[in-house]
Design a protein around this motif. Sequence first.
Motif, PDB file in Angstrom:
ATOM      1  N   ILE A 188       0.783  -0.992   0.410  1.00 44.95           N
ATOM      2  CA  ILE A 188       0.312  -0.006   0.434  1.00 44.95           C
ATOM      3  C   ILE A 188       0.261   1.183   0.217  1.00 44.95           C
ATOM      4  CG2 ILE A 188      -1.499   2.053   1.587  1.00 44.95           C
ATOM      5  CD1 ILE A 188      -2.420  -1.321   2.484  1.00 44.95           C
ATOM      6  N   ALA A 189       0.757   2.271  -0.978  1.00 48.29           N
ATOM      7  CA  ALA A 189       1.451   3.402  -0.979  1.00 48.29           C
ATOM      8  C   ALA A 189       0.121   4.515  -0.760  1.00 48.29           C
ATOM      9  CB  ALA A 189       1.723   3.756  -1.930  1.00 48.29           C
ATOM     10  N   VAL A 190       0.592   5.702   0.414  1.00 50.29           N
ATOM     11  CA  VAL A 190       0.000   6.579   0.089  1.00 50.29           C
ATOM     12  C   VAL A 190       1.094   7.685   0.219  1.00 50.29           C
ATOM     13  CG1 VAL A 190      -1.943   7.793   1.869  1.00 50.29           C
ATOM     14  CG2 VAL A 190      -1.867   5.253   1.904  1.00 50.29           C
ATOM     15  N   ASP A 191       0.675   8.801  -0.764  1.00 50.24           N
ATOM     16  CA  ASP A 191       1.553   9.520  -1.623  1.00 50.24           C
ATOM     17  C   ASP A 191       1.095  10.931  -1.345  1.00 50.24           C
ATOM     18  OD1 ASP A 191       3.536   7.895  -1.867  1.00 50.24           O
ATOM     19  OD2 ASP A 191       2.451   7.183  -3.609  1.00 50.24           O
ATOM     20  N   ASP A 192       1.938  11.923  -1.037  1.00 50.22           N
ATOM     21  CA  ASP A 192       1.997  12.938  -1.273  1.00 50.22           C
ATOM     22  C   ASP A 192       2.410  13.796  -2.317  1.00 50.22           C
ATOM     23  OD1 ASP A 192       1.558  16.488  -0.909  1.00 50.22           O
ATOM     24  OD2 ASP A 192       2.686  16.224   1.222  1.00 50.22           O
ATOM     25  N   PHE A 193       2.515  13.895  -3.736  1.00 50.57           N
ATOM     26  CA  PHE A 193       2.560  14.910  -4.347  1.00 50.57           C
ATOM     27  C   PHE A 193       2.388  15.622  -4.840  1.00 50.57           C
ATOM     28  CE2 PHE A 193       3.107   9.729  -6.005  1.00 50.57           C
ATOM     29  CZ  PHE A 193       4.115   9.815  -5.546  1.00 50.57           C
ATOM     30  N   GLY A 194       1.681  16.524  -3.901  1.00 44.83           N
ATOM     31  CA  GLY A 194       1.127  17.829  -3.885  1.00 44.83           C
ATOM     32  C   GLY A 194      -0.194  17.598  -5.135  1.00 44.83           C
ATOM     33  N   ARG A 195      -0.357  18.660  -5.849  1.00 47.95           N
ATOM     34  CA  ARG A 195      -1.063  18.672  -7.258  1.00 47.95           C
ATOM     35  C   ARG A 195      -1.084  17.938  -7.774  1.00 47.95           C
ATOM     36  NH1 ARG A 195      -2.962  23.986 -10.423  1.00 47.95           N
ATOM     37  NH2 ARG A 195      -5.596  23.147 -11.099  1.00 47.95           N
ATOM     38  N   ILE A 196      -1.978  17.192  -8.251  1.00 47.96           N
ATOM     39  CA  ILE A 196      -2.140  16.124  -9.229  1.00 47.96           C
ATOM     40  C   ILE A 196      -2.586  16.157 -10.277  1.00 47.96           C
ATOM     41  CG2 ILE A 196      -2.827  13.234 -10.333  1.00 47.96           C
ATOM     42  CD1 ILE A 196      -1.000  13.643  -7.153  1.00 47.96           C
ATOM     43  N   VAL A 197      -2.199  16.066 -11.739  1.00 48.42           N
ATOM     44  CA  VAL A 197      -1.717  16.952 -12.849  1.00 48.42           C
ATOM     45  C   VAL A 197      -3.255  15.030 -13.501  1.00 48.42           C
ATOM     46  CG1 VAL A 197      -1.667  17.703 -15.192  1.00 48.42           C
ATOM     47  CG2 VAL A 197      -0.119  18.326 -13.113  1.00 48.42           C
ATOM     48  N   ASN A 198      -1.824  13.850 -13.147  1.00 44.57           N
ATOM     49  CA  ASN A 198      -3.067  12.887 -14.600  1.00 44.57           C
ATOM     50  C   ASN A 198      -3.177  11.769 -13.362  1.00 44.57           C
ATOM     51  OD1 ASN A 198      -3.267  10.544 -15.731  1.00 44.57           O
ATOM     52  ND2 ASN A 198      -2.870  11.595 -17.754  1.00 44.57           N
ATOM     53  N   PRO A 199      -4.008  11.764 -12.699  1.00 45.29           N
ATOM     54  CA  PRO A 199      -3.627  10.540 -11.384  1.00 45.29           C
ATOM     55  C   PRO A 199      -2.913   9.007 -12.185  1.00 45.29           C
ATOM     56  CG  PRO A 199      -6.114  11.072 -12.045  1.00 45.29           C
ATOM     57  CD  PRO A 199      -5.146  11.908 -12.247  1.00 45.29           C
ATOM     58  N   MET A 200      -3.600   8.657 -13.571  1.00 52.46           N
ATOM     59  CA  MET A 200      -3.140   7.422 -13.953  1.00 52.46           C
ATOM     60  C   MET A 200      -2.051   7.761 -14.340  1.00 52.46           C
ATOM     61  SD  MET A 200      -4.451   5.904 -17.627  1.00 52.46           S
ATOM     62  CE  MET A 200      -2.887   6.676 -18.659  1.00 52.46           C
ATOM     63  N   VAL A 201      -0.661   8.685 -14.918  1.00 50.90           N
ATOM     64  CA  VAL A 201       0.196   8.652 -14.730  1.00 50.90           C
ATOM     65  C   VAL A 201       1.226   8.573 -13.922  1.00 50.90           C
ATOM     66  CG1 VAL A 201       1.770  10.113 -15.837  1.00 50.90           C
ATOM     67  CG2 VAL A 201      -0.156   9.667 -17.541  1.00 50.90           C
ATOM     68  N   VAL A 202       0.242   9.099 -12.676  1.00 53.92           N
ATOM     69  CA  VAL A 202       1.077   8.842 -11.440  1.00 53.92           C
ATOM     70  C   VAL A 202       0.833   7.591 -10.640  1.00 53.92           C
ATOM     71  CG1 VAL A 202       0.700  10.150  -9.194  1.00 53.92           C
ATOM     72  CG2 VAL A 202       0.678  11.743 -11.079  1.00 53.92           C
ATOM     73  N   GLU A 203       0.074   6.953 -10.633  1.00 56.82           N
ATOM     74  CA  GLU A 203      -0.372   5.898 -10.906  1.00 56.82           C
ATOM     75  C   GLU A 203       0.931   4.465 -10.727  1.00 56.82           C
ATOM     76  OE1 GLU A 203      -3.883   4.184 -10.435  1.00 56.82           O
ATOM     77  OE2 GLU A 203      -3.412   1.708  -9.255  1.00 56.82           O
ATOM     78  N   GLY A 204       0.713   4.554 -12.548  1.00 60.54           N
ATOM     79  CA  GLY A 204       2.054   3.690 -13.288  1.00 60.54           C
ATOM     80  C   GLY A 204       2.957   4.594 -12.899  1.00 60.54           C
TER      81      GLY A 204
END
Lengths: 264, 803
Positions: free
Chosen positions: B670-686
């Motif tokens: 499980i990963a809970v991440d703070d990347f600030g604002r997310i532009v594309n959640p699918m790309v981030v998840e990848g």
Amino acid sequence: MYAFDIHRPETLGEAARLLSGNEDAKLMAGGQTLIPTLKQRLAQPSDLIDLGQVGDLKGIREEAGGLTIGAMTTHATVQFAPLVKRVIPSLADLAGHIGDAQVRNRGTLGGSIVNNDPAADYPGAVLALGATVRTNKRQIAGDSFFTGMFETALDPGEIVTAVHFPRPDSGRYMKFRNPASRYAIVGVYVAKTGGAVRVAVTGAAACAFRWTAAEQALTRSFTADALESLTVDPSDLNSDLHASAEYRAHLVKVMAKRAVAGMM
Amino acid sequence: MTAPLDTAPSGTGIGKAVRRREDQRFLTGRGTYTEDINRPGQLHAYILRSPHAHARINGIDTSAAREAPGVVAIFTGADMAADKVGSLPCGWQIHNKDGTPMAEPPHPPLVTDTVRHVGDQVAVVIAETKNQAKDAAELIQVDYEPLPAVVSTADADAPDQPQVHPNAPNNVCYDWHLGDKAAVDAAFARAAHVTTLDLVNNRLVPNAMEPRAYIGEYEPSTGDYTLYTTSQNPHVIRLLMGAFVLSIPEHKLRVVAPDVGGGFGSKIYHYAEEAIVTWASRKLGRPIKRVAERSESFLSDAHGRDHVTRAELALDKDGRFLGLRVATKANMGAYLSTFAPAIPTYLYGTLLAGQYATPAIYVEVKALFTHTVPVDAYRGAGRPEACYLLERIVDVAARETGIDRAELRRRNLIRPEQMPYATPVALTYDSGNFPRILERALELADYKGFAARKAESARRGKLRGLGLCSYIEACGIAPSNVAGALGARAGLYESAEVRFHPTGSVTVFTGTHSHGQSHETTFAQIVAEKLGVPIENVDIVHGDTAKVPMGMGTYGSRSLPVGGSAIVKAVDKVVAKARKIAAHMMEAAEADIEFKDGRFSVAGTDKSVGIADVALTAYVPHNYPLEELEPGLDEKAFYDPKNFTFPNGTQISEVEIDPETGVVEIASFIAVDDFGRIVNPMVVEGQVHGGVVQGIGQALYENCVYDPESGQLVTGSFMDYCMPRADDVPSFTVQTDETSPCTHNPLGVKGCGEAGAIGGSACIMNAVVDALSEHGIRHIDMPATPNRVWQAIQAARVPVAAE
């Protein structure tokens, strides 16, 4: 890869003729070991004789209650053949654990046993099932086929055509695979026919071997517990980056117990 | 989290999971990689590499090889030296404790008299075909005088060891430190408990999918050079190779990095082969191509990690961290790769506070030369090493003090109200809510239910362990003045150009480079939203010094925080100019013009004009304030970050170990991440998935091993170097928390490319050791292979058996 001449004979006789008297010629079955070896420039054959066009080297048929499998039959064919799944399901299972899908689609039974890599899977099946290796010249008992690391009883110019596997009452192959190469670090094939038990070990030593102490113990009592008091001597076993000899010795017993447990 | 596949125009803005626009060409085999490019008259180069870890070269006889079929030329180090070809430069200078600069030995593209690692470049054979070049290379007679070699990080600075370079006594590149030693000593003096841990961060081989490839080309009629290269940063290569190695001015050197198949850091650096093919293309007047084979990649791509560390943590009686003391030896390999010296210092030592309010930290790092492939940044670069050390020692301290590991972390986390928080190791965290993320991860992982799951595993004969890892990283590299003060020899800003075309489409030029990061999608989302144009009308261009004004490339999770910010800045300039034009068009005051969803309107009226019409007016300025404004709508911006960004998060994994075989299986991650604002959640998840798998790879599978005697690379192929595969990992649970955006860049973004890899190995190893703890095992080094785990269990059982 160094340059070589390639031949694609369509009959066994033509293949044998091309091979005879040419010490620098090499047969190619599925090429899963040979091609990487050539690409790394570790071999320099003058001629490569591709057996892929020799039709009568392929196929699986039922014979004398067991199976006869052509030398050029791929692992994937053995893995998925309904005939194999029905007659010797443990052999289909073994084939399905060789390498990866790409290797299984190209690699062949004949290529595997002739190369006799210490970590190959099929030598375990040949020993455990008491198979007979058929060549263009004779029949060789499986028990005397594998003579050492990458060494077999084949004479120069001799071509394996098929392997005959008698049908056991039950059998199970347990493989502990190398996570990188997916070869066997240890593979143990247990087969039971009537009162007789064979236990073949591959991956652990220079060459596949029968673990006779386990065979005797299991003949007396076919239970995983029957192996508990046995130990495997690590002194003759392989030791490398992935597994020490002691670890392999331990795994032989663990895999054998799990194979037996899986047959209960 | 499911990946929404909404590509409707309303669904392409910031925050939407837009499908990757680049996949059409990649998935249909239409990508253009360097190997796909063929130039007229092209020759092929093969590099002859050293078979020895260390040897003197007493002579090279190329006479037979020159006669081989197809051979056009053979060059050695002597030929390059005769042309005054420079040393491959290092981009970062570290200073010793006493203020003196680090040892910086020369790194010639082809060696002159000594080889210093297996794979070192000895000669280049150039022939009509690649096979001919390879055949001829075998005919080169090199008179090697083998010398003893040192490969061990732990022992390289011992006095009796073979010396890699004459000007680096005891193989020391630098002996650096950071932090307040006296304060740390004082903290340890009053500690109620001290936890000490020795650990190794194992060496890794990056193994990008596409091996490195280059084409050098020289046009004699103009004196122009072109280098096609598998690079993460073509402008940096132009600077380093042009200015320092080959003396080619920028206007005569074009560097193109087309589609690139992964880098993970290993394609940041300026490599010898780039200089060799570019230099030789002029000598021969023909383009020269060189494509690495996988076995060459193992021997010549910069490796990663390779630290040996002793860490000590001082705690008070309540488990509060009082001080941290760290001594690390870091392997540099045989030469300094481009960013190598910065990795175990400013990307490692500065991260040792982690998420904790440890008041005093002191770190010493000795960088050592060995007869191995150079070591440089690899996904995470220094930060995974810091995270691994810290999260392991926190777990060991929790066990030693009897405080629950989640509780121990909770007591020491920096609180959100402490932000901005200045650590004792030179960083100021701007934002983050570490406790909130920890609690969310614990809840997602059902931390309270672990004991029951462990008991259930035990019933099946398995050892179950839970691993917790709270990581932080410094990304968005970096404020140029800060980096410069720390030894960087370049600025670390990013550039962008936004070219609004006359009829409504937009081309964006970015100095970052995409080799798997999905910039063509993510950046287009930002521009489409900000300009109010359809995403189909926006193209992203990168990877060509002839097109993009300037760039520092892609590494350190910097593309969105730094490159994206530069794009926003350029977009803002476009809008500002368009606003003036719109005001003129609608005969209104500029102050009354509002811009929303692609239209300029006059406040309080129904008058409006679309931005595409404004663009047309800008390029066809018949009715235009020419005396006040230049025609055109094409703006450039350079953005220099004000601070690092600090992505952070908590990862929790559970593993099951088969004690009979030592096999570790991952039950959950499980990963809970703070990347600030997310532009594309699918790309981030990848990106998180990929990073986590690399962390898992280091923890369980990957290990680069050199033979201590011969210095040969033992794990030189995928038969022995084990990459993680899809069936080795579970499905991941990835969540993001957007409540603490970055405070100092216009998008509020922090970067996500490395996070998974930064925490992943620590998270898994904490779970592995937790599972083994019932055997009394306190620590094992990575990778936790079956053999190693089984041996640890055996060793732990011995005292029991002796009782």
